[in-house]
Design a protein around this motif. Structure first.
Motif, mmCIF file in Angstrom:
data_model
loop_
_atom_site.group_PDB
_atom_site.id
_atom_site.type_symbol
_atom_site.label_atom_id
_atom_site.label_comp_id
_atom_site.label_asym_id
_atom_site.label_seq_id
_atom_site.Cartn_x
_atom_site.Cartn_y
_atom_site.Cartn_z
ATOM 1 N N THR A 103 0.817 -1.213 0.000
ATOM 2 C CA THR A 103 0.000 0.000 0.000
ATOM 3 C C THR A 103 0.852 1.264 0.000
ATOM 4 O O THR A 103 0.311 2.365 -0.133
ATOM 5 N N GLY A 104 2.164 1.110 0.155
ATOM 6 C CA GLY A 104 3.036 2.276 0.202
ATOM 7 C C GLY A 104 2.982 2.988 1.534
ATOM 8 O O GLY A 104 3.372 4.157 1.627
ATOM 9 N N GLY A 105 2.518 2.290 2.588
ATOM 10 C CA GLY A 105 2.394 2.906 3.903
ATOM 11 C C GLY A 105 3.559 2.555 4.810
ATOM 12 O O GLY A 105 4.444 1.761 4.469
ATOM 13 N N HIS A 106 3.546 3.162 6.001
ATOM 14 C CA HIS A 106 4.589 2.951 6.987
ATOM 15 C C HIS A 106 4.081 2.018 8.081
ATOM 16 O O HIS A 106 2.872 1.915 8.313
ATOM 17 N N CYS A 107 5.001 1.367 8.767
ATOM 18 C CA CYS A 107 4.617 0.351 9.735
ATOM 19 C C CYS A 107 5.424 0.521 11.021
ATOM 20 O O CYS A 107 6.647 0.722 10.970
ATOM 21 N N LEU A 108 4.731 0.451 12.162
ATOM 22 C CA LEU A 108 5.363 0.514 13.471
ATOM 23 C C LEU A 108 5.270 -0.861 14.122
ATOM 24 O O LEU A 108 4.177 -1.414 14.276
ATOM 25 N N LEU A 109 6.427 -1.430 14.498
ATOM 26 C CA LEU A 109 6.472 -2.736 15.137
ATOM 27 C C LEU A 109 6.812 -2.560 16.613
ATOM 28 O O LEU A 109 7.788 -1.876 16.947
ATOM 29 N N GLU A 110 6.016 -3.185 17.462
ATOM 30 C CA GLU A 110 6.242 -3.110 18.904
ATOM 31 C C GLU A 110 6.358 -4.512 19.468
ATOM 32 O O GLU A 110 5.542 -5.389 19.175
ATOM 33 N N GLY A 111 7.373 -4.729 20.275
ATOM 34 C CA GLY A 111 7.560 -6.031 20.887
ATOM 35 C C GLY A 111 8.695 -5.999 21.881
ATOM 36 O O GLY A 111 9.525 -5.082 21.881
ATOM 37 N N ALA A 112 8.737 -6.998 22.747
ATOM 38 C CA ALA A 112 9.790 -7.086 23.753
ATOM 39 C C ALA A 112 11.150 -7.271 23.088
ATOM 40 O O ALA A 112 11.237 -7.682 21.925
ATOM 41 N N PRO A 113 12.237 -6.969 23.809
ATOM 42 C CA PRO A 113 13.574 -7.156 23.236
ATOM 43 C C PRO A 113 13.816 -8.617 22.858
ATOM 44 O O PRO A 113 13.324 -9.542 23.512
ATOM 45 N N GLY A 114 14.565 -8.823 21.783
ATOM 46 C CA GLY A 114 14.968 -10.164 21.389
ATOM 47 C C GLY A 114 13.981 -10.915 20.535
ATOM 48 O O GLY A 114 14.133 -12.128 20.341
ATOM 49 N N LEU A 115 12.978 -10.232 19.983
ATOM 50 C CA LEU A 115 11.969 -10.905 19.162
ATOM 51 C C LEU A 115 12.222 -10.718 17.670
ATOM 52 O O LEU A 115 11.326 -10.921 16.859
ATOM 53 N N LEU A 169 9.863 1.876 8.429
ATOM 54 C CA LEU A 169 9.544 0.749 9.290
ATOM 55 C C LEU A 169 10.220 1.016 10.627
ATOM 56 O O LEU A 169 11.454 1.007 10.724
ATOM 57 N N ALA A 170 9.414 1.301 11.643
ATOM 58 C CA ALA A 170 9.937 1.717 12.942
ATOM 59 C C ALA A 170 9.705 0.632 13.980
ATOM 60 O O ALA A 170 8.731 -0.126 13.897
ATOM 61 N N THR A 171 10.594 0.564 14.961
ATOM 62 C CA THR A 171 10.418 -0.379 16.059
ATOM 63 C C THR A 171 10.397 0.392 17.371
ATOM 64 O O THR A 171 10.975 1.479 17.488
ATOM 65 N N GLN A 172 9.711 -0.179 18.347
ATOM 66 C CA GLN A 172 9.777 0.361 19.696
ATOM 67 C C GLN A 172 9.596 -0.760 20.708
ATOM 68 O O GLN A 172 8.979 -1.776 20.425
ATOM 69 N N ASN A 173 10.173 -0.517 21.888
ATOM 70 C CA ASN A 173 10.166 -1.496 22.967
ATOM 71 C C ASN A 173 9.159 -1.044 24.019
ATOM 72 O O ASN A 173 9.316 0.017 24.607
ATOM 73 N N PRO A 174 8.098 -1.827 24.284
ATOM 74 C CA PRO A 174 7.073 -1.403 25.227
ATOM 75 C C PRO A 174 7.417 -1.708 26.681
ATOM 76 O O PRO A 174 6.690 -1.290 27.585
ATOM 77 N N VAL A 175 8.512 -2.428 26.901
ATOM 78 C CA VAL A 175 8.798 -2.920 28.250
ATOM 79 C C VAL A 175 9.482 -1.863 29.093
ATOM 80 O O VAL A 175 9.035 -1.512 30.182
ATOM 81 N N GLU A 176 10.588 -1.346 28.589
ATOM 82 C CA GLU A 176 11.377 -0.388 29.362
ATOM 83 C C GLU A 176 10.975 1.031 28.971
ATOM 84 O O GLU A 176 11.218 1.476 27.845
ATOM 85 N N GLN A 177 10.357 1.767 29.906
ATOM 86 C CA GLN A 177 9.869 3.103 29.606
ATOM 87 C C GLN A 177 10.817 4.199 30.062
ATOM 88 O O GLN A 177 10.625 5.357 29.732
ATOM 89 N N SER A 178 11.839 3.870 30.847
ATOM 90 C CA SER A 178 12.796 4.872 31.304
ATOM 91 C C SER A 178 13.591 5.408 30.118
ATOM 92 O O SER A 178 14.167 4.644 29.333
ATOM 93 N N GLY A 179 13.615 6.735 29.976
ATOM 94 C CA GLY A 179 14.363 7.349 28.889
ATOM 95 C C GLY A 179 13.702 7.256 27.537
ATOM 96 O O GLY A 179 14.375 7.392 26.518
ATOM 97 N N THR A 180 12.384 7.035 27.521
ATOM 98 C CA THR A 180 11.661 6.977 26.249
ATOM 99 C C THR A 180 10.672 8.133 26.155
ATOM 100 O O THR A 180 10.313 8.751 27.148
ATOM 101 N N TYR A 181 10.248 8.406 24.928
ATOM 102 C CA TYR A 181 9.309 9.500 24.647
ATOM 103 C C TYR A 181 8.184 8.924 23.795
ATOM 104 O O TYR A 181 8.405 8.543 22.644
ATOM 105 N N ALA A 182 6.997 8.835 24.377
ATOM 106 C CA ALA A 182 5.860 8.260 23.658
ATOM 107 C C ALA A 182 5.579 9.054 22.394
ATOM 108 O O ALA A 182 5.614 10.287 22.390
#
Length: 353
Positions: free
Chosen positions: A53-65, A166-179
């Motif tokens: 579709t030519g769109g962008h995708c955000l992937l969220e998951g714990a480290p090591g996946l 294609l962006a990734t983010q880690n939902p587990v550790e919130q210290s030092g992150t910016y939603a």
């Protein structure tokens, strides 16, 4: 689709053989990724939907996946330029979009500023751990994601085609992150959650990654193939009944225009019209991945969570009762009235070949 001599979806009509060859290449991409990525076929399918579709995708998951590995492996199966940016708290906007540098003309000695393009000038941009950089730097991607251009010092620079973030983010550790703010989340076509592997898949991961085997991925899709497939997606049929269903599904996410009790109880803001557009395009891409040129109800419901989960803002009551957006979407899919005619045509007759 019944057998015909050609598919008038491009400037040059494609023969049925050419269409079948393109669709087989999509299956080959999945097979190539399976040589590196164990399981996660649903995630891979959603990445392909976003690409088509030519769109962008955000992937969220714990480290090591294997989120980063999945994106980099996908890039290796495509004949596209690929760059990765590791987002950190000290990353600046110029580190993404580029900056002007002072140069000297060796003939005249005249000095002048020249724009040096940043890593955003690519086909596939991996924004790794995008939520680890401040909003000022996150916002540097907004124009690129929406307009496919970069504005700098009064000049506009177009980005290459195709262009995906294609962006990734880690939902587990919130210290030092910016939603990510809602405005930027809405720029992502899909928000994909990456889960843990099954027991069998985890054993396979251990066996593959602790030995000496090295896998070299093959390029399967070329630049023109991807652009052609994106054109095919836009031409996939969708009935008026299904468009009405998508509109109702989107409107039912809004507390002031729904009878759904879960939405009234737990949702602060619902999805906007862009969500409906994304549902249509993703459903068309999902149909094409299954070698169909007509959208079915299953196509819509297959992509609904990925399209809607980041476009629904929950209230404090939802947090207090441990309700998440997927639970709200489940309620919407269960209670939104189904269309009387869920298919444009018979599913078998809309299949190629």
């Amino acid at each position: 689709m019944s057998t015909t001599n050609s598919f008038p979806f491009q400037e040059r009509e494609l023969s049925e053989k050419e269409v079948l060859q393109l669709l087989s290449k999509l299956a080959d991409v999945t097979d190539e990724l399976a040589r590196v990525i164990v399981g996660q076929r649903e995630v891979v399918q959603q990445l392909l939907v976003a690409m088509l579709t030519g769109g962008h995708c955000l992937l969220e998951g714990a480290p090591g996946l294997a989120k980063t590995l999945m994106v980099s492996s996908l890039a290796k199966t495509l004949e596209l330029d690929y760059k990765r940016i590791q987002f950190t708290p000290d990353l600046m906007p110029s580190d993404i979009i580029g900056t002007e540098i002072l140069e000297t003309d060796h003939d005249s000695g005249e000095r002048f500023f020249k724009f040096k393009q940043g890593p955003v000038f690519t086909n596939i941009l991996l924004a790794d751990e995008i939520n680890r950089t401040p909003p000022k730097t996150q916002a540097a991607l907004l124009e690129a994601m929406q307009e496919r251009t970069i504005s700098y010092a009064g000049s506009i620079y177009p980005l290459p085609k195709p262009f995906f973030v294609l962006a990734t983010q880690n939902p587990v550790e919130q210290s030092g992150t910016y939603a990510l703010p809602e405005a930027q989340l809405d720029r992502f076509l899909m928000f994909v959650r990456v889960g843990y592997p099954s027991a069998e898949e985890e054993i396979e991961i251990l066996a593959r990654t602790t030995g000496t085997q090295q896998v070299t991925l093959n390029e399967v899709l070329h630049t023109q193939d991807i652009l052609t497939l994106q054109g095919l997606v836009r031409q996939v049929d969708i009935s008026g009944e299904l468009l009405t269903y998508i509109s109702e599904l989107t409107r039912n996410t809004r507390p002031d225009s729904t009878c759904n009790q879960s939405v009234k109880d737990f949702v602060r803001w619902g999805a906007g019209p862009r969500a409906g557009q994304a549902l249509v395009l993703c459903a068309k891409a999902n149909a094409l991945l299954n070698e169909r040129f007509a959208v079915t109800l299953d196509d819509i419901q297959k992509v609904a969570h990925g399209v809607l989960r980041h476009r629904i803002l929950l209230n404090f009551q939802a947090q207090a009762q441990n309700m998440d957006t997927d639970g709200v979407i489940d309620s919407l899919l269960k209670n939104t009235p189904l269309p009387n005619s869920p298919l444009t045509s018979n599913a078998s007759s809309s299949r190629v070949g």
